[in-house]
Design a protein around this motif. Structure first.
Motif, PDB file in Angstrom:
ATOM      1  N   ALA A 606       0.843  -1.199   0.000  1.00 25.46           N
ATOM      2  CA  ALA A 606       0.000   0.000   0.000  1.00 25.46           C
ATOM      3  C   ALA A 606       0.872   1.241   0.000  1.00 25.46           C
ATOM      4  O   ALA A 606       1.967   1.252   0.580  1.00 25.46           O
ATOM      5  CB  ALA A 606      -0.938   0.010   1.205  1.00 25.46           C
ATOM      6  N   LEU A 607       0.371   2.294  -0.623  1.00 27.98           N
ATOM      7  CA  LEU A 607       1.060   3.581  -0.692  1.00 27.98           C
ATOM      8  C   LEU A 607       0.139   4.653  -0.122  1.00 27.98           C
ATOM      9  O   LEU A 607      -0.998   4.802  -0.575  1.00 27.98           O
ATOM     10  CB  LEU A 607       1.415   3.909  -2.142  1.00 27.98           C
ATOM     11  CG  LEU A 607       2.071   5.264  -2.418  1.00 27.98           C
ATOM     12  CD1 LEU A 607       3.433   5.365  -1.735  1.00 27.98           C
ATOM     13  CD2 LEU A 607       2.207   5.500  -3.929  1.00 27.98           C
ATOM     14  N   ASP A 608       0.626   5.381   0.870  1.00 28.69           N
ATOM     15  CA  ASP A 608      -0.132   6.459   1.514  1.00 28.69           C
ATOM     16  C   ASP A 608       0.515   7.775   1.095  1.00 28.69           C
ATOM     17  O   ASP A 608       1.562   8.159   1.619  1.00 28.69           O
ATOM     18  CB  ASP A 608      -0.079   6.257   3.034  1.00 28.69           C
ATOM     19  CG  ASP A 608      -0.911   7.270   3.799  1.00 28.69           C
ATOM     20  OD1 ASP A 608      -1.585   8.100   3.164  1.00 28.69           O
ATOM     21  OD2 ASP A 608      -0.884   7.224   5.051  1.00 28.69           O
ATOM     22  N   ILE A 609      -0.117   8.475   0.130  1.00 30.21           N
ATOM     23  CA  ILE A 609       0.450   9.708  -0.416  1.00 30.21           C
ATOM     24  C   ILE A 609      -0.119  10.894   0.363  1.00 30.21           C
ATOM     25  O   ILE A 609      -1.332  11.072   0.438  1.00 30.21           O
ATOM     26  CB  ILE A 609       0.123   9.856  -1.910  1.00 30.21           C
ATOM     27  CG1 ILE A 609       0.543   8.603  -2.687  1.00 30.21           C
ATOM     28  CG2 ILE A 609       0.831  11.075  -2.487  1.00 30.21           C
ATOM     29  CD1 ILE A 609       0.173   8.645  -4.156  1.00 30.21           C
ATOM     30  N   GLY A 610       0.761  11.708   0.908  1.00 28.84           N
ATOM     31  CA  GLY A 610       0.343  12.774   1.809  1.00 28.84           C
ATOM     32  C   GLY A 610       0.059  12.206   3.175  1.00 28.84           C
ATOM     33  O   GLY A 610      -0.942  12.540   3.822  1.00 28.84           O
ATOM     34  N   CYS A 611       0.969  11.347   3.643  1.00 30.76           N
ATOM     35  CA  CYS A 611       0.744  10.596   4.892  1.00 30.76           C
ATOM     36  C   CYS A 611       0.853  11.456   6.131  1.00 30.76           C
ATOM     37  O   CYS A 611       0.484  11.003   7.222  1.00 30.76           O
ATOM     38  CB  CYS A 611       1.744   9.445   4.982  1.00 30.76           C
ATOM     39  SG  CYS A 611       3.479   9.985   5.139  1.00 30.76           S
ATOM     40  N   ALA A 612       1.364  12.685   6.008  1.00 33.97           N
ATOM     41  CA  ALA A 612       1.576  13.556   7.167  1.00 33.97           C
ATOM     42  C   ALA A 612       2.417  12.823   8.211  1.00 33.97           C
ATOM     43  O   ALA A 612       3.485  12.310   7.885  1.00 33.97           O
ATOM     44  CB  ALA A 612       0.242  14.054   7.717  1.00 33.97           C
ATOM     45  N   VAL A 613       1.949  12.725   9.466  1.00 33.49           N
ATOM     46  CA  VAL A 613       2.760  12.115  10.529  1.00 33.49           C
ATOM     47  C   VAL A 613       2.474  10.632  10.697  1.00 33.49           C
ATOM     48  O   VAL A 613       2.910  10.010  11.661  1.00 33.49           O
ATOM     49  CB  VAL A 613       2.574  12.870  11.865  1.00 33.49           C
ATOM     50  CG1 VAL A 613       3.182  14.253  11.767  1.00 33.49           C
ATOM     51  CG2 VAL A 613       1.105  12.962  12.243  1.00 33.49           C
ATOM     52  N   GLY A 614       1.711  10.032   9.769  1.00 34.49           N
ATOM     53  CA  GLY A 614       1.770   8.598   9.613  1.00 34.49           C
ATOM     54  C   GLY A 614       0.717   7.706  10.220  1.00 34.49           C
ATOM     55  O   GLY A 614       0.792   6.494  10.082  1.00 34.49           O
ATOM     56  N   ARG A 615      -0.329   8.244  10.853  1.00 32.07           N
ATOM     57  CA  ARG A 615      -1.288   7.350  11.514  1.00 32.07           C
ATOM     58  C   ARG A 615      -1.953   6.402  10.514  1.00 32.07           C
ATOM     59  O   ARG A 615      -2.070   5.192  10.787  1.00 32.07           O
ATOM     60  CB  ARG A 615      -2.367   8.179  12.232  1.00 32.07           C
ATOM     61  CG  ARG A 615      -3.471   7.333  12.898  1.00 32.07           C
ATOM     62  CD  ARG A 615      -2.957   6.529  14.080  1.00 32.07           C
ATOM     63  NE  ARG A 615      -3.950   5.654  14.683  1.00 32.07           N
ATOM     64  CZ  ARG A 615      -4.880   6.020  15.565  1.00 32.07           C
ATOM     65  NH1 ARG A 615      -4.974   7.295  15.950  1.00 32.07           N
ATOM     66  NH2 ARG A 615      -5.703   5.128  16.092  1.00 32.07           N
TER      67      ARG A 615
END
Length: 805
Positions: A606-615
């Motif tokens: 999975a790819l989280d684009i714009g993950c910020a601080v990751g939650r």
């Protein structure tokens, strides 16, 4: 092995997998006839009597003939191939630069032709792709985030012969457009920005930018991997002088650099929209700046002048450097300019100079080539030594050194832009400018003719670092054919340069050119100094709330840590408040995980684009084997990486003013953190190796991008981010703001041709065209706490998509 460990596999070893051992032609020594994919050098425009090349004049789009356009294209194309003939052997094409911040040369061999095809298709000048894989792989270069962004060059590239064959196809295609398009017939109307042929000239000028960029990357390769092509312009004759007596002395080995006074004045910046040459979007618009009197150095700072800074230990003096500059200097452990080659023990401070293809005796009177951090440190050192304020010029001050040439050009017309009249050699002879490939290197800082005010090298020799951040002029607009050319770099992280270098050609050699790079980057750039009590009107976006700076603010970081990891009662402590809107990142991840189960979708990566601080990235690891979170913000990625390593992170929850409490962000121990990795990356320019994910999450990101279509275009197609059968979860409130996205790049929320455009409708049309089907849509609330009595309430449009082709 953890995901982070896999990503950290040593790049210096991985790139060698590209070495096949059997290049399609001999790559050591002079290139055979089979190397040339377009015009042969012996019969190509720009060839001089001695067999070397120079750059042709920039075309006048109001009067250029079809033959002139063909000549300009052939000159552009062949200059690139002459330069790449300077790569000695297969390894030179695939070895990453020493800093690992850019792709290897094979990318730049394929990138300009791919852009020709993509832009000609966008403009409707051709209908079909030539190689859909290459036109995705080579489409976008990576703009490195920082000097320690080492996560590149971990992919397999096509063989040199395959890219060579692609170049042959592209050359024939572009030449065919030039030979047949009616817009280039005799007596044609002026070619303007709203005409499809603009894309053709966009391709020319883009290739010329990369001629210069590629020259710098070759400059950074080991000497044994380069060779001087016989057709490349020779070094300036001053390179052949015998070595001087050491140490260098001002007045003997380099000129004394006196300060000249500049009177108070108002200067005008900006290219008129009807000027008959190609221009990049950032050149247009207009700004008037009133300057107070100042003094500036007559010459660029020479190697000899800079040598005093090196000998005095300037690279070791913390007080001379900005915080970021000192971090860069320490990371690189640099002690003198990068292209200075020690000639004996370090303490002797004797050096030679690495030029593009050789090492020569140090020409102390050539301009020193440094990055912005080094230039600024030198000015700080001079200030401390002499008790007089030294700094770099502003953009407006640099224009004043030219005699406000842009204002005069508006009345004089094209004769005011010498690169539209002269090839490089003629430019050197008639104007005294080392520009447009008049020579194959820098030259002495006092060799050229001075401008009317007495300043040398206001054009050419090397680019000149300025104090301004790269910024749009008022009235500038993105161009629809290339809406992410400039706008992603209006972020307070890119420093302006003006004047052009010896290898700047075409539009970059024009009086209107505005250029930029990150401050740790090298690009044939030097500097001159200014003495002034003021700042010269320099535009500093970090002081003006640039989009790129918003998410680096410590208070914003704390707000996002609370948004991601705060307990529901902390995010909304009031019983009457909208508690259904808390824990938004958690709900986004669960929405996608539930969908994967419902639709029996694969759950490998999975790819989280714009993950910020990751939650959301951590939560996705409950169901996906590997998760990569990417974000533009360095502060966010640093925080996410601490949480990945330690499992917790202390932060400040603001209650009122300076009051609040230190609280702890914690990752659920049931989550396997080794499945998760984080990487700083620009969503509009994601690395080419990111492909074929089983799921992609985009949560409240689109309306904070300078070019949303640049990201949306990466989702599907060849080398798409989402694999066929994979899922895309997209959330957006469509909160368009000019601070983040130029209005011309908004998906909707505006009028187009007098008709209202809905962002949701436009987004759906784009994704369907990319091969996605809509599975579900919903409305998801979001709450961001600023302090105990102030909250942002947002409703995001949630869409679940599956890639079907």
């Amino acid at each position: 092995m953890s995901v982070a460990s896999k990503m950290g596999e040593h790049t210096a070893e991985f790139w060698r997998k590209n070495l096949r051992g059997k290049p399609f032609i001999e790559l050591v020594g002079a290139r055979p006839a089979a190397w040339w994919t377009g015009c042969m050098p012996d019969d190509c425009p720009g060839r001089q009597a001695d067999g070397t090349f120079t750059a042709l004049p920039l075309p006048d789009l109001a009067t250029c003939s079809r033959e002139q356009v063909l000549d300009y294209f052939d000159n552009t194309w062949t200059l690139t191939e002459i330069l790449f003939a300077g790569l000695r052997g297969e390894e030179a094409f695939f070895r990453p630069p020493y800093h690992h911040l850019r792709h290897p040369m094979i990318f730049y061999y394929g990138h300009p032709p791919a852009l020709y095809i993509n832009k000609l298709r966008v403009a409707g000048l051709i209908e079909q792709p030539l190689n859909v894989d290459f036109e995705r792989l080579f489409e976008t270069g990576v703009d490195e985030m920082r000097w320690d962004d080492m996560s590149k060059n971990e992919m397999l590239w096509p063989e040199i012969g395959a890219v060579h064959a692609y170049r042959q196809q592209v050359y024939r295609t572009v030449r065919g457009v030039i030979e047949t398009h009616p817009g280039l017939a005799a007596g044609h109307a002026p070619i303007t920005q709203d005409q499809p042929l603009w894309a053709l000239f966009m391709g020319f000028e883009h290739e010329r930018i990369h001629l210069e960029t590629s020259a710098m990357l070759i400059h950074e390769l080991p000497l044994e991997q380069v060779q001087r092509p016989t057709a490349w312009p020779a070094l300036h004759p001053s390179a052949a002088r015998p070595a001087t007596v050491f140490p260098p002395q001002p007045g003997r080995d380099f000129p004394d650099n006196a300060a000249l006074a500049v009177l108070a004045q108002t200067v005008t910046l900006g290219k008129p929209v009807n000027w008959p040459s190609y221009g990049w979007d950032n050149e247009y618009g207009q700004r008037e700046t009133t300057l107070q009197p100042f003094q500036a150095s007559r010459y660029l700072v020479s190697n000899g002048e800079f040598h005093a800074f090196v000998v005095a230990g300037g690279y070791r003096e913390r007080a001379c450097w900005s915080e970021t500059g000192w971090e860069w200097r320490g990371f690189r452990n640099i002690k003198w300019p990068t292209f200075w080659v020690p000639d004996g023990p370090a303490g002797l401070h004797r050096f030679k100079l690495r030029t593009l293809f050789e090492v020569i005796d140090m020409p102390w009177d050539w301009p020193v080539e440094v990055n912005y951090h080094e230039a600024r440190a030198y000015c700080a050192w001079r200030s401390a030594q002499e008790g007089v304020p030294y700094r770099l010029p502003s953009e407006a001050e640099h224009q004043a050194l030219r005699g406000d040439q842009q204002r005069r050009a508006r009345s004089l017309g094209v004769v005011a832009d010498p690169v539209m009249q002269c090839d490089g050699v003629t430019l050197g002879h008639e104007y005294g400018w080392n520009l447009n490939l008049a020579h194959g290197s820098s030259c002495p800082v006092h060799a050229g003719a001075p401008a009317g005010a007495g300043f040398h090298d206001v054009f050419g020799n090397v680019w000149q670092w300025l104090e301004d951040h790269f910024n749009p002029l008022p009235g500038a607009r993105v161009h629809p054919y290339y809406d992410d050319f400039s706008s992603p770099c209006y972020d307070g992280q890119h420093q302006m340069m003006l004047g052009g270098s010896w290898v700047s050609t075409g539009d970059e050699a024009s009086i209107w050119a505005r250029f930029h790079f990150r401050p740790h980057f090298y690009q044939h750039a030097g500097f001159r100094w200014v003495q002034s009590a003021g700042d010269g009107g320099a535009v500093r976006l970090d002081q003006a709330g640039a989009a790129g700076q918003v998410y680096e603010d410590p208070q914003v970081l704390n707000e996002y840590l609370l948004l991601h990891y705060g307990a529901p009662a902390e995010q909304m402590p009031y019983a009457f408040g909208p508690r259904a809107a808390v824990e938004f990142p958690l709900r986004c991840a669960r929405w996608l995980l539930d969908a994967a189960r419902e639709y029996d979708a694969p759950t490998g990566r999975a790819l989280d684009i714009g993950c910020a601080v990751g939650r959301s990235s951590f939560e996705l690891a409950r169901g996906y084997g590997e998760v990569l979170g990417v974000d533009l913000s360095r502060a966010f990625i640093d925080a996410a990486n601490v949480l990945r390593r330690e499992g917790e992170l202390r932060y400040f929850r603001k209650d009122e003013g300076q009051l609040g409490a230190t609280v702890n962000a914690m990752i659920d121990p049931a989550i396997d953190r080794t499945r998760v990795a984080f990487r700083q990356a620009d969503a509009c320019s994601l690395p080419a190796e990111l492909v074929d994910f089983d799921a992609v999450l985009l949560a409240n990101l689109l309306c904070r991008l300078p070019s949303p279509k640049a990201l949306l275009g990466r989702l599907g197609g060849p080398r798409g981010l989402v694999r066929p059968g994979g899922l895309l979860a997209l959330f957006s409130p469509y909160s368009w703001l000019e601070q983040f996205t130029p209005p011309d790049a908004w998906l909707g929320g505006c009028l187009r041709d007098g008709q209202p455009v809905s962002s949701a409708a436009a987004l759906k049309a784009l994704l369907v065209a990319e091969g996605f089907e809509l599975l579900r849509e919903d409305e998801e609330p979001l709450l961001i706490r600023e302090h105990a009595r102030k909250y942002q309430y947002i409703v995001s449009h949630a869409l679940l998509w599956r890639r079907i082709r």
